[in-house]
Design an enzyme around this catalytic site. Structure first.
Site, PDB file in Angstrom:
ATOM      1  N   ARG A   1     110.976  36.868 -50.717  1.00 19.38           N
ATOM      2  CA  ARG A   1     110.085  37.992 -50.430  1.00 19.38           C
ATOM      3  C   ARG A   1     109.252  38.363 -51.646  1.00 19.38           C
ATOM      4  O   ARG A   1     108.058  38.649 -51.537  1.00 19.38           O
ATOM      5  CB  ARG A   1     110.903  39.202 -49.953  1.00 19.38           C
ATOM      6  CG  ARG A   1     111.348  39.025 -48.544  1.00 19.38           C
ATOM      7  CD  ARG A   1     112.182  40.167 -47.991  1.00 19.38           C
ATOM      8  NE  ARG A   1     112.390  39.907 -46.563  1.00 19.38           N
ATOM      9  CZ  ARG A   1     113.105  40.671 -45.747  1.00 19.38           C
ATOM     10  NH1 ARG A   1     113.707  41.761 -46.204  1.00 19.38           N
ATOM     11  NH2 ARG A   1     113.221  40.355 -44.467  1.00 19.38           N
TER      12      ARG A   1
ATOM     13  N   TYR B   1     105.391  35.776 -42.860  1.00 19.18           N
ATOM     14  CA  TYR B   1     106.709  35.138 -43.077  1.00 19.18           C
ATOM     15  C   TYR B   1     107.589  35.890 -44.074  1.00 19.18           C
ATOM     16  O   TYR B   1     107.167  36.808 -44.710  1.00 19.18           O
ATOM     17  CB  TYR B   1     106.597  33.643 -43.358  1.00 19.18           C
ATOM     18  CG  TYR B   1     105.845  33.101 -44.552  1.00 19.18           C
ATOM     19  CD1 TYR B   1     105.488  33.857 -45.651  1.00 19.18           C
ATOM     20  CD2 TYR B   1     105.528  31.724 -44.576  1.00 19.18           C
ATOM     21  CE1 TYR B   1     104.836  33.270 -46.726  1.00 19.18           C
ATOM     22  CE2 TYR B   1     104.873  31.143 -45.654  1.00 19.18           C
ATOM     23  CZ  TYR B   1     104.531  31.927 -46.722  1.00 19.18           C
ATOM     24  OH  TYR B   1     103.899  31.353 -47.786  1.00 19.18           O
ATOM     25  N   GLU B   2     108.851  35.500 -44.083  1.00 23.30           N
ATOM     26  CA  GLU B   2     109.891  36.238 -44.837  1.00 23.30           C
ATOM     27  C   GLU B   2     109.987  37.692 -44.390  1.00 23.30           C
ATOM     28  O   GLU B   2     110.252  38.579 -45.204  1.00 23.30           O
ATOM     29  CB  GLU B   2     109.635  36.182 -46.351  1.00 23.30           C
ATOM     30  CG  GLU B   2     109.549  34.808 -46.942  1.00 23.30           C
ATOM     31  CD  GLU B   2     110.744  33.942 -46.610  1.00 23.30           C
ATOM     32  OE1 GLU B   2     111.822  34.487 -46.338  1.00 23.30           O
ATOM     33  OE2 GLU B   2     110.580  32.705 -46.607  1.00 23.30           O
ATOM     34  N   GLY B   3     109.812  37.916 -43.113  1.00 23.99           N
ATOM     35  CA  GLY B   3     109.871  39.283 -42.587  1.00 23.99           C
ATOM     36  C   GLY B   3     108.476  39.858 -42.517  1.00 23.99           C
ATOM     37  O   GLY B   3     107.879  40.172 -43.551  1.00 23.99           O
TER      38      GLY B   3
END
Lengths: 597, 597
Positions: free
Chosen positions: A296, A440-442
């Site tokens: 993140r 991406y990554e949340g």
């Protein structure tokens, strides 16, 4: 062809003057990281990015990746050699432990290098980027044997890594995942299922690919408490470390994406593939979070990186493109028209990107240093403060730097007029590539919920109170400095808005959680503005001090101070609106019947 | 495959209740446009867009256009037939004069149809869209012979039209253009030069293409005062109207663009092509502006249109995608997870797009009606008010609807998580297609300068004062209505901010024009918010009245009223920030030395 020059000088200002790296020399790995050494390392990294990575960015986008009939994947021309140059330079293990072949240098240097890499070629940089995430997870959660088996090869770059979370029906809500792990009886598991959106899932750059895979052990509880993490190599590794037979995992197809075409985004099919448990059974999310938090932060850096490279190209164009005349009379009467950088709207745009980039860079450097403290300090209290900081700032860095990074890429593209829409100019690619970082990554909405729903209240609000106190104290300490007033006063106001918003959540979101949900994204951006504003206040203070010392840096420091003032005048005022939006609450947001949408 | 349903019902609310079209029945063409007729026409248009245009959108994007070795261009599969269906339906000439084969209906209906067309297939819709712009220019500036030669064919759709302005070195600054026109001695000119970014410049849909081309007659003055407009058919037209030999104009290449792949964006080479003057010599910009103003409004509509179709798809996904649980407890405990529309951040996003779309639609309908008044009213005073309105609102509609339309497409894409980044889902295309609308027909920074630099001060500020008075009077008239308070109070505040900003320009931009330039974009958006807020106040008033009448519309009107409240709470507060930014002035924006960027 787009241009790129790594901002080494700006980084050195941060590491020498704003957050002097020498103050950290009691931490492992920092003793070697003197200012001169750091500058030399970064200069090398800059060279690799400018001369090897950047020239492959546009061609990599245009060529994309190809899945061959045998399931292998060919990456764009030049990518393999560029990756090998990266690995040969020791960049993969820059901050990794010596015992596995790393250089043990501060991880903040790796974070800085991630910016250069992501600016010069995001799609290419993702291959080593994901490997570094996998390395981090194995270091923390792997068994000694797993570390011995995988880490040296990954750190030297012979093998790469991936993270396998998403399935067709589950992204954010990992509790729904279905991939199965059945014990083989020999300590290994048979992994079966389909994973999607697996970046660097298959490619031609490395001898082996080490997949970290979330799966559910047969009979495990439903939901997130029944998920375990497995290491599943593409090629099985023999006892002696040599490569054995092919494992039961393969790339079923490549996704057709809006951007990052040079990165192979794979559907991965696990068909009884042999895997080994990493960390405890049913605690896979815990183990994966190590990787995810690293990732993140790295994605936040990608947002900044796209903003930076888009900015550099917009500046070059704005100095070169002749169109119209200055509102205050021709600046270049001998030319057919003035360069468009004379126009206030063009300048305003460029200044707002520049003001973001420099503060964003300070933010990631400051975060990178905290990351080092959190992982390396022997002082428990200091470590806790840094861990608190990382928990709080990870969603802010990811969400805010990628949202604004994308917006800035769009703004920079706009400077090119119609040419910005034509692929050959490269600006479209920056926009398309930057877009993924918000997802991406949340997805960023999830980052906002993580911040508001989890991080704010954690440990009785300890982390956020520490941050408020730090910024408040900085403002108070410098309140008497007339030259800093243009920075301190707006920062104080922004901090006030953030504190009011925080208080509002405390009073209104406990009984009615939707109030937190409806305000989360605005809160994250309000938070981000205060963080970036704080970075500017600290940079302004350092710039004033540096300017006072003389040494011919006055012009550079004046530019820094001016950019900071622009930030305070043109970006910071948004905090008031964000606060106003948050305090309207969730009522109108939630009242609409679903069928009326 | 993405979905699309034309918002006919919402349009009819506008035409029946908000801006009752029956009040205009003294204007030519409006007598036939009863509510029932209009609804029937729009239902036909909706059908064409939903069933013929929309299904070709994604495939058109993926296939794109091809330039063949002989210079001809093939459009994507199905485009030619869809275009023919559009032409056969009489849509090209919906609002064109009867004498040339048009239907003479109100042009507001054409504007509405442009929304449906642009939502369903922007790239395809551009072919007829540009033709309509060329028709408008020929009607106003063409000779009788030119009208007779070209208009019937263009209105029936057998021939299409283009506009040729841009050259490699000049876009905004048309004064720099180099394309030459040399008199042939027979009343025609030989046109030579290169034009770029020519949308629909070459294709396989029509028998002929009528290019309107800006060029400089040999010996004409330098700058914008030496530019003339020419009509240059792709195939020369014989005296009897039949097609003769091929003219000296051809497509040199197609651009590789970020989006609108289904539209052929051509480099056009003019090599002594025969052309005829349209309007007066050296007054070409004047003639082209007729076309450009039509086109700017149409591009604003495109921004709204992409926002609408992206919204519809995001809603469908948000109702369908199961992920996570509501913050207030499971809403669908029998399902593995709740649909994501339960999440406040998702709803907030959808509501903000919806609140924009409905106000944006009101804005274009209102503008379309003014356009009709400006062109058709026999009352000079009424015409002048409408012309003032059009001059003032054209840059606002173009700049604000396209900026926000793009932002909304991005937000809608975000609802899909990773799937939004995958081309097959279609959300990427909406973003990529929407992006061009911020650029073409004058990049949005130019719209902002047009608004602030030209339109505000025109005729002593007559247009802007009329608008302020209208909104102010509306607020005052309805100040006593308690049920309208949630709309009137924020609108009044927004109007106050806009008036303050306008005053600030009057006091600070005369002596220092950079102050206008640096604040122009913020001003345009502040203006846009007030316009959209005004639209909401008028819709709220109409919705209250309609609700009071009963007729089972309460639920629909409640949804309308709620959406308007959301707008006032969540979008309108930005006016304060915009004012704050404007009044910081140009100092920090302009002070940076060029080499320090």
């Amino acid at each position: 062809m787009p241009v790129y020059k790594a901002p080494v000088e700006d980084v050195m200002f941060l590491l020498n003057d704003v957050f002097p790296i020498e103050r950290y020399n009691n931490l492992p790995g920092f003793a070697d990281a003197t200012s001169d050494t750091v500058e030399a390392i970064l200069a090398e990294g800059a060279k690799l990015c400018e001369e090897v990575f950047a020239p492959l960015n546009l061609s990599g986008d245009q060529e994309g990746c190809t899945r061959n009939p045998d399931g292998s994947v060919t990456t764009p021309k030049g990518f393999k050699e560029a990756y090998e140059a990266y690995a040969a330079g020791g960049w993969m293990g820059l901050a990794a432990p010596d015992e596995f072949g790393g250089q043990g240098l501060p991880s903040v240097l790796n974070t800085i290098m991630q910016e250069f890499v992501s600016s010069s070629n995001l799609a290419l940089g993702m291959y080593p980027g994901l490997t570094q995430g996998a390395i981090a997870a194995l270091i923390v959660h792997g068994t000694e044997e797993q570390k011995k088996t995988y880490l040296p090869k990954m750190i030297e770059g012979t093998w790469t890594g991936t993270m396998n979370l998403t399935e067709p029906h589950c992204g954010t809500d990992l509790g729904l995942l279905k991939t199965k792990a059945v014990p083989n009886g020999d300590g290994s598991y048979a992994i079966s299922g389909t994973k999607i959106f697996i970046s660097a899932g298959e490619h031609d750059m490395a001898e082996n690919i080490v997949h970290l895979v979330l799966a559910r052990i047969e009979g495990a509880p439903a939901g997130t408490k029944g998920i375990s993490l497995f290491v599943v190599p593409k090629v099985l590794v023999n006892q002696d470390g040599s490569l054995g037979e092919r494992n039961g995992v393969s790339c079923g197809s490549l996704e057709h994406k809006m951007g990052i075409h040079g990165n192979a985004t794979c559907v991965m099919n696990y068909d009884g593939a042999r895997g080994w448990l990493v960390g405890e059974a049913n605690r896979g999310l815990n183990a994966m979070f190590v990787m995810m938090n690293e990732a993140r932060l790295a994605v936040g850096v990608q947002g900044l990186a796209q903003s930076e490279v888009a900015y550099q190209n917009a500046v070059a164009y704005a100095k070169d493109r002749l169109q119209g005349r200055s509102l205050t009379g021709a600046k270049f009467p001998d030319k057919p028209a003035d360069p468009i950088i004379v126009h206030p709207d063009v300048r305003r745009t460029l200044m707002s990107i520049k003001a973001f980039n420099e503060a964003g860079r300070a933010f990631i450097v400051w975060t990178g240093l905290n990351n080092d403290i959190a992982h390396r300090s022997s002082d428990e209290a200091q470590r806790q403060v840094a861990e608190d900081y990382m928990g709080l700032m990870t969603p802010v860095a990811k969400g805010v730097l990628t949202d604004l990074g994308f917006d800035n890429a769009v703004k920079a593209q706009q400077m090119f007029g119609g040419h910005g829409y034509i692929e050959e100019w490269g600006m479209s690619q920056f926009v398309r590539d930057a877009r993924i970082a918000m997802i991406y990554e949340g997805a960023n909405g999830i980052q906002a919920m993580d911040l508001v729903g989890r991080k704010l209240g954690k440990d009785g609000g300890r982390a956020v109170m520490t941050f408020f106190n730090e910024v408040g104290a900085f403002c108070q300490e410098n309140a008497g400095d007339e030259s800093l007033k243009p920075y301190i006063a707006p920062l104080q106001q922004g901090l006030g808005h953030l504190q009011q918003a925080t208080m509002w959540f405390m009073q209104n979101a406990m009984a009615k959680p939707d109030n937190a949900g409806a305000g989360a994204t605005d809160y994250m951006h309000l938070f981000g503005l205060v963080v970036l504003g704080y970075m500017w206040a600290r940079m302004a203070k350092a710039a004033q001090a540096k300017k006072a010392q003389g040494n011919g840096v006055a012009e550079k420091m004046d530019a820094k101070l001016l950019t900071g003032r622009f930030f305070m005048e043109r970006l910071m005022p948004e905090t008031a609106t964000r606060l106003a939006l948050i305090t309207t609450g969730a009522d109108t947001t939630m009242a609409m019947p679903v069928e009326a949408f």
